[in-house]
Write a protein that holds these residues in place. Structure first.
Motif, PDB file in Angstrom:
ATOM      1  N   VAL A   1       0.855  -1.180   0.000  1.00 27.59           N
ATOM      2  CA  VAL A   1       0.000   0.000   0.000  1.00 27.59           C
ATOM      3  C   VAL A   1       0.886   1.223   0.000  1.00 27.59           C
ATOM      4  N   GLU A   2       0.660   2.114  -0.937  1.00 28.00           N
ATOM      5  CA  GLU A   2       1.503   3.297  -1.089  1.00 28.00           C
ATOM      6  C   GLU A   2       1.373   4.227   0.101  1.00 28.00           C
ATOM      7  N   ARG A   3       2.498   4.673   0.612  1.00 24.06           N
ATOM      8  CA  ARG A   3       2.521   5.642   1.699  1.00 24.06           C
ATOM      9  C   ARG A   3       3.587   6.693   1.423  1.00 24.06           C
ATOM     10  N   GLY A   4       3.326   7.597   0.489  1.00 20.23           N
ATOM     11  CA  GLY A   4       4.262   8.682   0.208  1.00 20.23           C
ATOM     12  C   GLY A   4       5.367   8.298  -0.757  1.00 20.23           C
ATOM     13  N   ASN A   5       6.407   9.122  -0.792  1.00 20.51           N
ATOM     14  CA  ASN A   5       7.510   8.938  -1.733  1.00 20.51           C
ATOM     15  C   ASN A   5       8.547   7.944  -1.200  1.00 20.51           C
ATOM     16  N   PHE A   6       9.306   7.361  -2.115  1.00 19.41           N
ATOM     17  CA  PHE A   6      10.361   6.442  -1.716  1.00 19.41           C
ATOM     18  C   PHE A   6      11.419   6.397  -2.804  1.00 19.41           C
ATOM     19  N   ASP A   7      12.557   5.788  -2.480  1.00 21.07           N
ATOM     20  CA  ASP A   7      13.661   5.685  -3.413  1.00 21.07           C
ATOM     21  C   ASP A   7      13.415   4.510  -4.364  1.00 21.07           C
ATOM     22  N   TYR A   8      13.203   4.817  -5.645  1.00 20.94           N
ATOM     23  CA  TYR A   8      12.864   3.770  -6.615  1.00 20.94           C
ATOM     24  C   TYR A   8      13.992   2.770  -6.796  1.00 20.94           C
ATOM     25  N   GLU A   9      15.229   3.250  -6.772  1.00 19.89           N
ATOM     26  CA  GLU A   9      16.368   2.347  -6.991  1.00 19.89           C
ATOM     27  C   GLU A   9      16.449   1.309  -5.883  1.00 19.89           C
ATOM     28  N   ASP A  10      16.375   1.747  -4.630  1.00 19.21           N
ATOM     29  CA  ASP A  10      16.407   0.815  -3.503  1.00 19.21           C
ATOM     30  C   ASP A  10      15.200  -0.103  -3.536  1.00 19.21           C
ATOM     31  N   PHE A  11      14.058   0.464  -3.879  1.00 20.15           N
ATOM     32  CA  PHE A  11      12.822  -0.313  -3.893  1.00 20.15           C
ATOM     33  C   PHE A  11      12.891  -1.422  -4.947  1.00 20.15           C
ATOM     34  N   ASN A  12      13.319  -1.108  -6.156  1.00 21.10           N
ATOM     35  CA  ASN A  12      13.404  -2.107  -7.217  1.00 21.10           C
ATOM     36  C   ASN A  12      14.418  -3.195  -6.895  1.00 21.10           C
ATOM     37  N   THR A  13      15.486  -2.829  -6.211  1.00 16.11           N
ATOM     38  CA  THR A  13      16.461  -3.830  -5.771  1.00 16.11           C
ATOM     39  C   THR A  13      15.811  -4.813  -4.811  1.00 16.11           C
ATOM     40  N   THR A  14      14.994  -4.274  -3.895  1.00 18.12           N
ATOM     41  CA  THR A  14      14.288  -5.114  -2.931  1.00 18.12           C
ATOM     42  C   THR A  14      13.272  -6.011  -3.622  1.00 18.12           C
ATOM     43  N   ILE A  15      12.532  -5.471  -4.575  1.00 17.81           N
ATOM     44  CA  ILE A  15      11.541  -6.258  -5.306  1.00 17.81           C
ATOM     45  C   ILE A  15      12.214  -7.415  -6.042  1.00 17.81           C
ATOM     46  N   SER A  16      13.370  -7.166  -6.624  1.00 20.60           N
ATOM     47  CA  SER A  16      14.118  -8.231  -7.310  1.00 20.60           C
ATOM     48  C   SER A  16      14.476  -9.353  -6.345  1.00 20.60           C
ATOM     49  N   LEU A  17      14.861  -8.992  -5.124  1.00 14.20           N
ATOM     50  CA  LEU A  17      15.194  -9.994  -4.108  1.00 14.20           C
ATOM     51  C   LEU A  17      13.968 -10.843  -3.760  1.00 14.20           C
ATOM     52  N   LEU A  18      12.824 -10.182  -3.661  1.00 12.57           N
ATOM     53  CA  LEU A  18      11.594 -10.905  -3.330  1.00 12.57           C
ATOM     54  C   LEU A  18      11.227 -11.895  -4.429  1.00 12.57           C
ATOM     55  N   TYR A  19      11.360 -11.464  -5.673  1.00 14.27           N
ATOM     56  CA  TYR A  19      11.051 -12.349  -6.794  1.00 14.27           C
ATOM     57  C   TYR A  19      11.985 -13.565  -6.805  1.00 14.27           C
ATOM     58  N   LYS A  20      13.242 -13.355  -6.450  1.00 12.95           N
ATOM     59  CA  LYS A  20      14.188 -14.470  -6.398  1.00 12.95           C
ATOM     60  C   LYS A  20      13.811 -15.475  -5.312  1.00 12.95           C
ATOM     61  N   LEU A  21      13.134 -14.999  -4.265  1.00  9.34           N
ATOM     62  CA  LEU A  21      12.676 -15.874  -3.188  1.00  9.34           C
ATOM     63  C   LEU A  21      11.355 -16.553  -3.541  1.00  9.34           C
ATOM     64  N   GLY A  22      10.819 -16.234  -4.714  1.00 13.08           N
ATOM     65  CA  GLY A  22       9.553 -16.825  -5.143  1.00 13.08           C
ATOM     66  C   GLY A  22       8.331 -16.113  -4.610  1.00 13.08           C
ATOM     67  N   ILE A  23       8.523 -14.914  -4.076  1.00 15.39           N
ATOM     68  CA  ILE A  23       7.428 -14.143  -3.474  1.00 15.39           C
ATOM     69  C   ILE A  23       6.811 -13.203  -4.511  1.00 15.39           C
ATOM     70  N   ARG A  24       5.509 -13.299  -4.690  1.00 16.78           N
ATOM     71  CA  ARG A  24       4.815 -12.385  -5.599  1.00 16.78           C
ATOM     72  C   ARG A  24       4.530 -11.076  -4.890  1.00 16.78           C
ATOM     73  N   VAL A  25       4.606  -9.975  -5.639  1.00 22.52           N
ATOM     74  CA  VAL A  25       4.370  -8.642  -5.081  1.00 22.52           C
ATOM     75  C   VAL A  25       3.196  -8.000  -5.812  1.00 22.52           C
ATOM     76  N   VAL A  26       2.270  -7.434  -5.054  1.00 22.06           N
ATOM     77  CA  VAL A  26       1.063  -6.840  -5.616  1.00 22.06           C
ATOM     78  C   VAL A  26       0.986  -5.364  -5.239  1.00 22.06           C
ATOM     79  N   MET A  27       0.722  -4.499  -6.218  1.00 22.41           N
ATOM     80  CA  MET A  27       0.449  -3.088  -5.934  1.00 22.41           C
ATOM     81  C   MET A  27      -1.017  -2.986  -5.544  1.00 22.41           C
TER      82      MET A  27
END
Length: 240
Positions: free
Chosen positions: A119-145
């Protein structure tokens, strides 16, 4: 607000929060497979006078929302290990960027059955965020907006991130009987399909809404018409 502060103070710990927290499971239904494919895990608190939303907002105000996110993850872990049904937990953008949260996910058994709804809560660093999302995908975790496209920068966030799964906000279905609202909803679905998103429509409460969503080829549906949340005890009987 005074009553909320009695329940949730600045000094509250994860252990204290656990004493007033319960979780329920709401089914998500696949229109293509014609069956329940996952459940969203929702927080409920032991207070008749204060809503769950109020407590969550208070935790966010105190920058303590990560305690709830950690606790819900802890509660669902046993189900992820023992069942093949996918479970979605709500996690704030701030929590997802905490190293402690990522470390917990690395140690998690059954991560392939976990989905994270952001759930969106304000601004965030896209570079750090995308790095984290990549890690989640590698763990087999789906991410939903979640709650798309409500929020001033939600569309921008979706475009700039790697997230593919999207849940359309329930409020957009409320006036779907009107032609203008139908066109707007269909336009959102077409936008998401152009980027090959898996689309969940939440807030389905009538047969007419469900038929409309089938017609515009939404992937997944959720709401009281599909199935009301069930208790942890009921879920255990079904899947454990």
């Amino acid at each position: 607000m005074k009553n909320i502060k009695k329940i949730v103070s600045n000094e509250i710990s994860e252990e204290e929060l656990e004493k007033i927290l319960t979780i329920v499971f709401q089914p998500v239904y696949s229109l293509e497979k014609n069956k329940i494919v996952s459940y969203e895990v929702l927080s409920r608190f032991a207070s008749k006078n204060i809503s769950t939303i109020e407590i969550i907002e208070q935790l966010e105000t105190m920058d303590k929302i990560h305690l709830l996110d950690f606790l819900v993850l802890k509660k669902v872990e046993k189900y992820l290990k023992k069942s093949d049904i996918k479970l979605a937990i709500n996690v704030s953008f701030k929590t997802i960027l905490r190293n402690e949260f990522i470390n917990r996910l690395h140690l998690l058994k059954g991560s392939k059955n976990l989905m994270i709804e952001l759930v969106e809560r304000g601004n965030f660093d896209y570079e750090d965020f995308n790095t984290t999302i990549s890690l989640l995908y590698k763990l087999g975790i789906r991410v939903v907006m979640d709650d798309f496209p409500i929020g001033s920068s939600n569309v921008e966030n979706l475009i700039k991130t790697q997230i593919q799964d999207v849940k359309i906000d329930r409020n957009l279905l409320r006036n779907i009987s009107q032609e203008k609202e139908k066109k707007m909803y269909k336009g959102i679905v077409n936008l998401l399909k152009n980027r090959e998103s898996i689309i969940t429509a939440e807030g389905v409460e009538t047969f007419e809404e469900l038929e409309f969503l089938k017609k515009i080829s939404v992937d997944l549906v959720q709401g009281y018409f599909i199935g009301k949340p069930i208790s942890e005890e009921e879920f255990s009987k079904l899947y454990i």
